[in-house]
Write an enzyme that holds these catalytic residues in place. Structure first.
Site, mmCIF file in Angstrom:
data_model
loop_
_atom_site.group_PDB
_atom_site.id
_atom_site.type_symbol
_atom_site.label_atom_id
_atom_site.label_comp_id
_atom_site.label_asym_id
_atom_site.label_seq_id
_atom_site.Cartn_x
_atom_site.Cartn_y
_atom_site.Cartn_z
ATOM 1 N N ALA B 49 0.691 -1.232 -0.024
ATOM 2 C CA ALA B 49 -0.104 -0.009 -0.125
ATOM 3 C C ALA B 49 0.877 1.261 0.141
ATOM 4 O O ALA B 49 0.537 2.018 -0.666
ATOM 5 C CB ALA B 49 -0.888 0.081 1.211
ATOM 6 N N GLU B 69 9.561 4.490 7.066
ATOM 7 C CA GLU B 69 9.444 2.913 7.699
ATOM 8 C C GLU B 69 10.050 2.715 8.905
ATOM 9 O O GLU B 69 11.228 3.144 9.225
ATOM 10 C CB GLU B 69 9.750 1.922 6.701
ATOM 11 C CG GLU B 69 10.123 0.442 7.024
ATOM 12 C CD GLU B 69 8.790 -0.139 7.640
ATOM 13 O OE1 GLU B 69 7.675 -0.019 6.818
ATOM 14 O OE2 GLU B 69 8.804 -0.641 8.509
ATOM 15 N N ASN B 77 4.651 -6.739 5.909
ATOM 16 C CA ASN B 77 4.018 -8.250 5.556
ATOM 17 C C ASN B 77 4.006 -8.378 4.053
ATOM 18 O O ASN B 77 4.094 -9.518 3.642
ATOM 19 C CB ASN B 77 2.477 -8.141 6.159
ATOM 20 C CG ASN B 77 2.450 -8.543 7.340
ATOM 21 O OD1 ASN B 77 3.069 -9.203 8.059
ATOM 22 N ND2 ASN B 77 1.317 -8.300 7.950
ATOM 23 N N GLY B 82 2.921 -14.211 0.234
ATOM 24 C CA GLY B 82 3.222 -15.652 -0.401
ATOM 25 C C GLY B 82 3.207 -15.406 -1.994
ATOM 26 O O GLY B 82 3.338 -16.131 -2.652
ATOM 27 N N GLY B 83 2.956 -13.905 -2.304
ATOM 28 C CA GLY B 83 2.940 -13.436 -3.817
ATOM 29 C C GLY B 83 1.843 -14.165 -4.659
ATOM 30 O O GLY B 83 1.827 -14.341 -5.830
ATOM 31 N N ARG B 330 -10.849 -23.762 7.848
ATOM 32 C CA ARG B 330 -9.843 -23.295 8.761
ATOM 33 C C ARG B 330 -10.471 -23.372 10.262
ATOM 34 O O ARG B 330 -9.701 -23.721 11.034
ATOM 35 C CB ARG B 330 -9.621 -21.880 8.353
ATOM 36 C CG ARG B 330 -8.497 -21.677 7.099
ATOM 37 C CD ARG B 330 -8.533 -20.162 6.808
ATOM 38 N NE ARG B 330 -7.396 -20.298 5.962
ATOM 39 C CZ ARG B 330 -6.951 -18.940 5.108
ATOM 40 N NH1 ARG B 330 -7.604 -17.892 5.566
ATOM 41 N NH2 ARG B 330 -6.124 -19.089 4.377
ATOM 42 N N GLU B 468 -4.065 -2.777 4.580
ATOM 43 C CA GLU B 468 -4.402 -3.539 5.659
ATOM 44 C C GLU B 468 -4.891 -2.672 6.655
ATOM 45 O O GLU B 468 -5.681 -3.185 7.819
ATOM 46 C CB GLU B 468 -3.542 -4.825 6.175
ATOM 47 C CG GLU B 468 -4.077 -5.798 7.060
ATOM 48 C CD GLU B 468 -3.051 -7.031 7.170
ATOM 49 O OE1 GLU B 468 -2.141 -7.234 6.536
ATOM 50 O OE2 GLU B 468 -3.254 -7.715 8.336
#
Ligand code: FAD
Lengths: 121, 502
Positions: B49, B69, B77, B82-83, B330, B468
Site C-alpha cells: 500500500a 518505515e 508483511n 506468498g506472492g 480453517r 491492511e
C-alpha cells in the site's frame, strides 16, 4: 575516508579470514568487531557523527564496504535464493543493521521466519 | 484542542493500553509550529500500500514524497507474503481459455466470503483496477510465474497469479526501486508516533521517532515533519499487538503465534483513532490452521501440509489417535487442533504425517526437512519415541487408517477420501498449531481512501488510508490473493483523491 580504506586494506591483508569479525571488548563495557579495531583507535565519531548516542545510518557501513548488492557472500549458499545480500524479500531495501550489529550479536532478519545458516552477525 | 494537549491525550491512551510505556518527556517539548522538515506527501509504511501510494503520488505530480518505515527493512508483511495476486482477465488466464471472468465475478466471490459484512462498492472499485495494478507491477519489472494462474480457496475461477519466487518481495523490491528512480525518498527506522492536527482538525504533519530501533520505544529522537498535501497511513495490520488482539477478539488464544512480520503492531491506526478516526471490524481477525511451532512466521508449513492434509493424517501426541477431519475448513480445524493440550494448558502440538517415499524430491519436503521444521522417521517406534506418543495406540491408528483408505470411507470424521493414501514408513512428520494471519478490520475510509472521523462521518482533512490498516472492505473473511490486489490498487486511487482534494 581514504585513510580508513587504506587501513581496511591492511586489515584484510593481515587477516584474510576476516568475516563478520569476532566480537571483543574494545572500550569499557563497549564491545566491537576485531576487524574494526583500527576504527576504534580513531574514536566513535568515525561512525557516530556528533555523538555516540546518535543514530547511525547505513552510510557508515557503505563508505567502506559498498552497497548491499555489491558485497559478495563468500561462504557457500545452501540455496541460491538464500543470498542475504540479494534477498528476494528485500534486495536493496534492507539496512545493514537488519542483520549486522557492531556492538552486540544479532539474529539476522530472515531468522524471524526461516532457519538460517549465518551465525556470525 | 491544542496539538500539545492532543499529544498528551494520545500518550495517556497508549499508556493505559500498556503499549507505549516509557514514552520520554521530550515528546512534548517542541512547539507544534516548529517543523524540522517539510514534504508534500508523507507515506507511513513501506508495504504494497505504501509503495504503490508513493510511486503513484509521484506520478500524479504531487511533489516531494517521503516514505517512512520504522523497521530496518522495506516491505512489512508485503515483503514476506506468498506472492498470490488475484487479477480477473489477466493475460495468463485469458491464454488458458478462461474468458468468462470479470471484476464482478471476483466481487461475487468476495461478497459470499464476507458474510454480508463486506463493502461491495469498494470491492468493485478495487477489482476494476486489478489489471492496472498488474501492469504497474510488470512495468516496474516484477516477474510472475510463466503460464501460472490457478483457482485458490473461495474463488469460483482460476484468477490467482503468483510471483516468480512465490513471495511478495518480488513486488516490493521492484516498486521500491521504481519509486527510487522516480524520486520517492524512503527512510528506515523512522517510527511514526503521532499526527499533528491544527485547530481546524486538519492533519498538518507527524511526530516521528528518527533512528528508532524496533521494538525499543525509547530509541531514536523526535522530529516533526510537515506534510503539505497529505499523510497516507499504509501501516498494515496489528496481529502482533497481543494486548489489542486479545481486547478485540478474546477467542484468539495467547498461545497462537502469528504469520505477520514483527512490526505489525497497529500504533498508527491507534493514533489515528485517538484523533477521532472511525475503527470498523477490529474483532475480525483471520487465523490459519496450517502453522508450525518449529518455525517463525508463515514459513514452509502451509506448503508441506498441502501434502499432509490430503495424503496423510493428523494425530494427537496425547492419545496417538486422529482427532479431526484433516480437510475441514480453517475454523473447524483450528478449534480441533487447539483442544490438544497438556494438563497445565500448554499446547500438545499435534503431528501430521505422510509417506516420505512418495515425495523424496518434492521441494516442499526437501526444504522442510532441511530447515528442521519436519523430520523423517523410519518407523512407528522411532516416531513414538521422538514425539512421545503412545506406541500401541499409534500402531492401531495407522492400521485402522489403512483399512479406511482401502474402503475410501472415514466413519470417524467423514473426511473426503479421494486423495487419501495408505501410510507406511518412512514418514515425514511435522508439528502443527494455528497462527494469526490477517486483520479484516481497521480505519474506515470513504471510496477515495479518506479516513473518516467518527464524530462527523466526514473525512479528517489530509488524512488518507490504504491497505491492511483500513477496515470494512472484506467483511468477515478475506479471500486468498485479494490483499495484494487491494493494497496495490488503493495505492493508485488514493493519490488521485489527494490530487482532487488539493
Ligand atoms: C506470510 C504472509 C503471507 C501472505 N500471503 C498473501 C498472498 O499470497 N496474497 C495476498 O493477497 N495476501 C497475502 N497476505 C496478506 C498481505 O500480504 C498483507 O495483507 C499486505 O501485505 C498488507 O500490506 P500493507 O501495505 O497494508 O501493510 P504491510 O505490508 O504490513 O506494510 C506496513 C508497513 O508499515 C510499517 N509501519 C507500521 N507502523 C509504523 C509506524 N508507527 N511508523 C512507521 N512505519 C510503520 C510496518 O513496519 C510495515 O513495513 C499474506 C500475509 C502474510 C503475513
Amino acid at each position: 575516508m581514504k585513510r580508513v580504506l587504506i587501513s581496511l586494506g591492511l586489515m584484510l591483508a593481515l587477516c584474510n579470514t576476516a568475516q563478520a569479525g569476532d566480537l571483543v571488548k574494545v572500550k569499557g563495557a563497549t564491545k566491537g568487531r576485531t576487524n574494526h579495531q583500527f576504527i576504534y583507535e580513531e574514536g566513535c565519531k568515525t561512525c557516530h557523527q556528533g555523538s555516540a548516542r546518535k543514530y547511525v545510518d547505513d552510510s557508515a557501513c557503505i563508505d567502506c564496504h559498498g552497497n548491499i548488492n555489491d558485497i559478495e557472500v563468500t561462504r557457500e549458499l545452501v540455496l541460491e535464493e538464500a543470498n542475504p545480500h540479494k534477498s528476494i524479500h528485500f534486495n536493496q531495501g534492507a539496512s545493514c543493521l537488519a542483520c549486522h550489529a557492531e556492538h552486540q550479536t544479532k539474529a539476522p532478519v530472515c531468522s524471524e521466519c526461516h532457519r538460517t545458516w549465518f551465525d556470525e552477525m | 484542542m491544542s496539538n500539545r494537549r492532543s499529544f498528551l491525550r494520545l500518550g495517556a491512551g497508549l499508556a493505559a493500553g500498556g503499549l507505549a510505556a516509557g514514552l520520554p518527556a521530550v515528546a512534548t517539548a517542541a512547539p507544534a509550529t516548529r517543523w524540522d522538515e517539510e514534504v508534500d506527501v508523507l507515506v507511513i509504511g513501506s508495504g504494497f500500500a505504501g509503495l504503490s501510494s508513493a510511486l503513484n503520488a509521484k506520478r500524479q505530480g504531487l511533489g516531494k514524497v517521503l516514505v517512512l518505515e520504522k523497521m530496518q527493512v522495506i516491505g512489512g508483511n508485503s515483503a514476506i507474503n506468498g506472492g498470490w495476486f488475484a487479477v480477473p482477465k489477466n493475460p495468463i488466464q485469458l491464454a488458458q481459455g478462461i474468458q468468462d471472468d470479470s471484476p464482478a465475478e471476483l466481487v461475487k466471490d468476495q461478497m459470499i466470503s464476507g458474510r454480508g459484512m463486506a463493502d461491495e462498492a469498494m470491492l468493485t472499485q478495487i477489482a476494476e483496477h486489478a489489471l492496472g495494478a498488474y501492469h504497474m507491477c510488470v512495468d516496474a519489472g516484477v516477474e510472475f510465474r510463466k503460464n501460472f494462474n490457478i483457482q485458490v480457496g473461495g474463488h469460483n475461477k482460476a484468477r490467482a497469479i503468483r510471483t516468480k519466487h512465490g513471495t511478495g518481495g518480488d513486488i516490493t523490491t521492484k516498486l521500491y526501486e521504481a519509486g527510487k528512480q522516480e524520486g520517492v525518498e524512503y527512510r528506515l527506522q523512522h517510527y511514526i508516533e503521532d499526527f499533528i492536527l491544527n485547530s481546524e482538525g486538519e492533519v498538518e504533519g507527524v511526530v516521528v521517532r528518527r533512528g528508532y530501533r524496533f521494538p525499543d520505544q525509547k530509541t531514536g529522537s523526535l522530529v516533526r515533519i510537515k506534510a503539505n498535501k497529505a499523510v497516507i497511513c499504509a501501516s498494515g495490520g496489528f496481529t502482533r499487538n497481543m494486548a489489542l488482539r486479545a481486547a478485540v477478539d478474546p477467542s484468539l488464544d495467547p498461545t497462537l503465534d502469528g504469520t505477520n512480520h514483527l512490526g505489525a503492531t497497529g500504533e498508527v491506526m491507534l493514533a489515528a483513532m485517538a484523533h477521532g478516526a472511525l475503527p470498523v471490524h477490529l474483532n475480525m481477525i483471520q487465523t490459519g490452521h496450517w502453522g508450525s511451532p518449529d518455525e517463525g512466521g508463515f514459513g514452509w508449513s502451509n506448503a508441506l501440509l498441502s501434502i499432509g492434509w490430503h495424503e496423510g493424517i493428523s494425530v494427537s501426541v496425547l492419545s496417538g489417535k486422529r482427532y479431526m477431519n484433516e480437510r475441514a475448513d480453517r475454523l473447524t480445524c483450528s478449534t480441533a487442533i487447539m483442544k490438544n493440550r497438556h494438563q497445565d494448558g500448554t499446547p500438545a502440538y499435534p503431528l501430521v504425517l505422510f509417506n516420505y517415499n512418495d515425495h523424496p524430491d518434492d521441494d516442499r519436503v526437501v526444504r522442510a526437512l532441511r530447515d528442521e521444521m519436519a523430520w523423517k522417521v523410519d518407523s512407528l517406534e522411532q516416531l513414538a519415541e521422538k514425539f512421545n506418543v503412545p506406541l500401541a495406540e499409534l500402531k492401531q491408528t495407522l492400521a485402522q487408517w489403512n483399512a479406511q483408505v482401502t474402503k475410501r470411507t472415514d466413519p470417524d470424521f467423514g473426511r473426503k477420501m479421494d486423495t487419501a493414501v495408505k501410510l507406511k514408513p518412512p514418514f515425514v512428520v511435522s508439528r502443527i498449531w494455528p497462527k494469526v494471519h490477517y486483520c479484516m478490520g481497521g480505519l474506515k475510509t470513504d471510496m477515495g481512501g479518506r479516513v473518516l472521523d467518527c464524530r462527523t462521518m466526514q473525512p479528517i482533512k489530509k488524512l488518507y488510508g490504504a491497505g491492511e490498516v483500513t477496515g470494512g472492505v472484506h467483511g468477515h473473511a478475506r479471500l486468498s490473493s485479494t490483499s495484494c490486489l487491494e493494497c496495490l490498487t488503493m495505492g493508485m486511487i488514493v493519490p488521485k483523491t489527494i490530487k482532487a482534494d488539493a
